[in-house]
Design a protein around this motif. Sequence first.
Motif, PDB file in Angstrom:
ATOM      1  N   ALA A   1       0.668  -1.179   0.065  1.00  0.00           N
ATOM      2  CA  ALA A   1      -0.076   0.089  -0.006  1.00  0.00           C
ATOM      3  C   ALA A   1       0.747   1.366  -0.089  1.00  0.00           C
ATOM      4  CB  ALA A   1      -0.932  -0.051   1.182  1.00  0.00           C
ATOM      5  N   ASP A   2       2.006   1.138   0.652  1.00  0.00           N
ATOM      6  CA  ASP A   2       3.118   2.344   0.677  1.00  0.00           C
ATOM      7  C   ASP A   2       4.365   2.561  -0.131  1.00  0.00           C
ATOM      8  OD1 ASP A   2       1.075   2.975   2.944  1.00  0.00           O
ATOM      9  OD2 ASP A   2       2.281   2.126   4.281  1.00  0.00           O
ATOM     10  N   CYS A   3       4.292   1.459  -0.724  1.00  0.00           N
ATOM     11  CA  CYS A   3       5.581   1.377  -1.649  1.00  0.00           C
ATOM     12  C   CYS A   3       5.650   2.478  -2.717  1.00  0.00           C
ATOM     13  CB  CYS A   3       5.719   0.024  -2.343  1.00  0.00           C
ATOM     14  SG  CYS A   3       7.527  -0.148  -3.271  1.00  0.00           S
ATOM     15  N   PRO A   4       6.819   3.268  -2.811  1.00  0.00           N
ATOM     16  CA  PRO A   4       6.758   4.160  -3.806  1.00  0.00           C
ATOM     17  C   PRO A   4       7.262   3.898  -5.322  1.00  0.00           C
ATOM     18  CG  PRO A   4       8.545   4.469  -2.474  1.00  0.00           C
ATOM     19  CD  PRO A   4       7.775   3.337  -1.876  1.00  0.00           C
ATOM     20  N   ALA A   5       7.572   2.428  -5.248  1.00  0.00           N
ATOM     21  CA  ALA A   5       8.149   1.885  -6.606  1.00  0.00           C
ATOM     22  C   ALA A   5       7.175   1.856  -7.436  1.00  0.00           C
ATOM     23  CB  ALA A   5       8.580   0.604  -6.312  1.00  0.00           C
ATOM     24  N   PRO A   6       7.493   2.070  -8.700  1.00  0.00           N
ATOM     25  CA  PRO A   6       6.356   2.269 -10.053  1.00  0.00           C
ATOM     26  C   PRO A   6       5.834   0.757 -10.173  1.00  0.00           C
ATOM     27  CG  PRO A   6       8.863   2.614 -10.781  1.00  0.00           C
ATOM     28  CD  PRO A   6       8.760   2.560  -9.294  1.00  0.00           C
ATOM     29  N   SER A   7       6.664  -0.465  -9.683  1.00  0.00           N
ATOM     30  CA  SER A   7       6.101  -1.667  -9.964  1.00  0.00           C
ATOM     31  C   SER A   7       6.603  -2.432  -8.830  1.00  0.00           C
ATOM     32  CB  SER A   7       6.550  -2.405 -11.325  1.00  0.00           C
ATOM     33  OG  SER A   7       6.309  -3.805 -11.064  1.00  0.00           O
ATOM     34  N   HIS A   8       5.772  -3.169  -8.075  1.00  0.00           N
ATOM     35  CA  HIS A   8       6.028  -3.929  -6.902  1.00  0.00           C
ATOM     36  C   HIS A   8       6.922  -4.949  -7.205  1.00  0.00           C
ATOM     37  CE1 HIS A   8       2.925  -1.645  -4.527  1.00  0.00           C
ATOM     38  NE2 HIS A   8       2.090  -1.892  -5.303  1.00  0.00           N
ATOM     39  N   LEU A   9       7.078  -5.406  -8.200  1.00  0.00           N
ATOM     40  CA  LEU A   9       7.967  -6.491  -8.668  1.00  0.00           C
ATOM     41  C   LEU A   9       9.383  -5.859  -8.372  1.00  0.00           C
ATOM     42  CD1 LEU A   9       5.818  -8.807 -10.887  1.00  0.00           C
ATOM     43  CD2 LEU A   9       6.123  -9.207  -8.428  1.00  0.00           C
ATOM     44  N   GLU A  10       9.568  -4.740  -8.925  1.00  0.00           N
ATOM     45  CA  GLU A  10      10.810  -4.165  -8.810  1.00  0.00           C
ATOM     46  C   GLU A  10      11.320  -3.840  -7.614  1.00  0.00           C
ATOM     47  OE1 GLU A  10      10.889  -0.793 -11.518  1.00  0.00           O
ATOM     48  OE2 GLU A  10       9.685  -1.843 -13.114  1.00  0.00           O
ATOM     49  N   CYS A  11      10.699  -3.862  -6.623  1.00  0.00           N
ATOM     50  CA  CYS A  11      10.973  -3.319  -5.273  1.00  0.00           C
ATOM     51  C   CYS A  11      11.578  -4.661  -4.518  1.00  0.00           C
ATOM     52  CB  CYS A  11       9.449  -3.145  -4.587  1.00  0.00           C
ATOM     53  SG  CYS A  11       9.885  -2.551  -2.669  1.00  0.00           S
ATOM     54  N   PRO A  12      12.963  -4.285  -4.103  1.00  0.00           N
ATOM     55  CA  PRO A  12      13.487  -5.365  -3.428  1.00  0.00           C
ATOM     56  C   PRO A  12      12.753  -5.823  -1.929  1.00  0.00           C
ATOM     57  CG  PRO A  12      14.857  -3.624  -3.329  1.00  0.00           C
ATOM     58  CD  PRO A  12      13.630  -3.298  -4.260  1.00  0.00           C
ATOM     59  N   THR A  13      12.231  -4.941  -1.112  1.00  0.00           N
ATOM     60  CA  THR A  13      11.715  -5.310  -0.221  1.00  0.00           C
ATOM     61  C   THR A  13      10.334  -5.873  -0.313  1.00  0.00           C
ATOM     62  OG1 THR A  13      12.440  -3.166   0.871  1.00  0.00           O
ATOM     63  CG2 THR A  13      10.283  -4.056   2.070  1.00  0.00           C
ATOM     64  N   PHE A  14       9.812  -5.633  -1.095  1.00  0.00           N
ATOM     65  CA  PHE A  14       8.440  -6.484  -1.570  1.00  0.00           C
ATOM     66  C   PHE A  14       8.724  -7.774  -1.928  1.00  0.00           C
ATOM     67  CE2 PHE A  14       5.387  -7.764  -4.781  1.00  0.00           C
ATOM     68  CZ  PHE A  14       4.321  -8.196  -3.936  1.00  0.00           C
ATOM     69  N   ARG A  15       9.751  -7.871  -2.675  1.00  0.00           N
ATOM     70  CA  ARG A  15      10.091  -9.411  -3.056  1.00  0.00           C
ATOM     71  C   ARG A  15      10.733 -10.192  -1.876  1.00  0.00           C
ATOM     72  NH1 ARG A  15      10.445 -10.055  -8.955  1.00  0.00           N
ATOM     73  NH2 ARG A  15      11.684 -11.579  -8.577  1.00  0.00           N
ATOM     74  N   ARG A  16      11.269  -9.630  -0.912  1.00  0.00           N
ATOM     75  CA  ARG A  16      11.800 -10.208   0.146  1.00  0.00           C
ATOM     76  C   ARG A  16      10.578 -10.546   1.063  1.00  0.00           C
ATOM     77  NH1 ARG A  16      11.987  -8.517   5.198  1.00  0.00           N
ATOM     78  NH2 ARG A  16      12.056  -6.415   4.618  1.00  0.00           N
ATOM     79  N   LEU A  17       9.682  -9.714   1.093  1.00  0.00           N
ATOM     80  CA  LEU A  17       8.394  -9.982   2.130  1.00  0.00           C
ATOM     81  C   LEU A  17       7.555 -10.945   1.460  1.00  0.00           C
ATOM     82  CD1 LEU A  17       7.441  -6.474   3.058  1.00  0.00           C
ATOM     83  CD2 LEU A  17       8.185  -8.194   4.631  1.00  0.00           C
ATOM     84  N   LEU A  18       7.580 -11.138   0.295  1.00  0.00           N
ATOM     85  CA  LEU A  18       6.810 -12.157  -0.725  1.00  0.00           C
ATOM     86  C   LEU A  18       7.510 -13.665  -0.455  1.00  0.00           C
ATOM     87  CD1 LEU A  18       4.087 -12.179  -2.481  1.00  0.00           C
ATOM     88  CD2 LEU A  18       5.748 -11.770  -4.516  1.00  0.00           C
ATOM     89  N   ASN A  19       8.822 -13.427  -0.649  1.00  0.00           N
ATOM     90  CA  ASN A  19       9.665 -14.753  -0.318  1.00  0.00           C
ATOM     91  C   ASN A  19       9.315 -15.256   1.236  1.00  0.00           C
ATOM     92  OD1 ASN A  19      10.686 -15.078  -2.926  1.00  0.00           O
ATOM     93  ND2 ASN A  19      12.232 -13.830  -2.239  1.00  0.00           N
ATOM     94  N   GLU A  20       9.258 -14.355   2.105  1.00  0.00           N
ATOM     95  CA  GLU A  20       9.145 -14.874   3.543  1.00  0.00           C
ATOM     96  C   GLU A  20       7.838 -15.194   3.684  1.00  0.00           C
ATOM     97  OE1 GLU A  20       9.519 -13.061   7.852  1.00  0.00           O
ATOM     98  OE2 GLU A  20      10.485 -12.118   6.246  1.00  0.00           O
ATOM     99  N   ALA A  21       6.766 -14.829   3.082  1.00  0.00           N
ATOM    100  CA  ALA A  21       5.440 -15.039   3.007  1.00  0.00           C
ATOM    101  C   ALA A  21       5.381 -16.533   2.565  1.00  0.00           C
ATOM    102  CB  ALA A  21       4.335 -14.251   2.566  1.00  0.00           C
ATOM    103  N   GLY A  22       5.867 -16.900   1.313  1.00  0.00           N
ATOM    104  CA  GLY A  22       5.866 -17.950   0.795  1.00  0.00           C
ATOM    105  C   GLY A  22       6.407 -18.988   1.514  1.00  0.00           C
TER     106      GLY A  22
END
Length: 144
Positions: free
Chosen positions: A107-128
């Motif tokens: 919701a708060d990420c300023p990246a143009p694409s969430h898939l380009e955001c390293p924090t989002f990718r890390r959180l996604l991997n952790e959730a997986g």
Amino acid sequence: MKILDIGEVAERSGFKPSALRYYEDAGLISSIGRHGLRRQFAPEVLLQLQLIAMGKSAGFTLDEIAGMFSSNAMPDLPRDVIRAKADEIDGKIRDLTVLSDTLRHVADCPAPSHLECPTFRRLLNEAGRRGGTRGRIAAPNRGP
């Protein structure tokens, strides 16, 4: 000893009279008599109902809760079972915290694409990882 009418028990406990009758039929609580058609309970029933409510909130089945009451309807709480349930709840809290953190980041990420955001990718991997195979999507088959 003050005797409580089923209506008073319902009002003070928040349980509907039909639930109280069901719990009595299931052996979780017991009335001490009747006044006309109305069931009468000892004041201790309010404590028993609080324990039932806590057990249900914790995810115990009514059969499991019934097993925690001895023959005189007073609690005999098996500490190892309760500790295991607390551990299970702690795991769910950790999983839900990761999910909440991920959603807040999305919701708060300023990246143009969430898939380009390293924090989002890390959180996604952790959730997986926390979800085991349940949260993973199989890679597409790239046959010859």
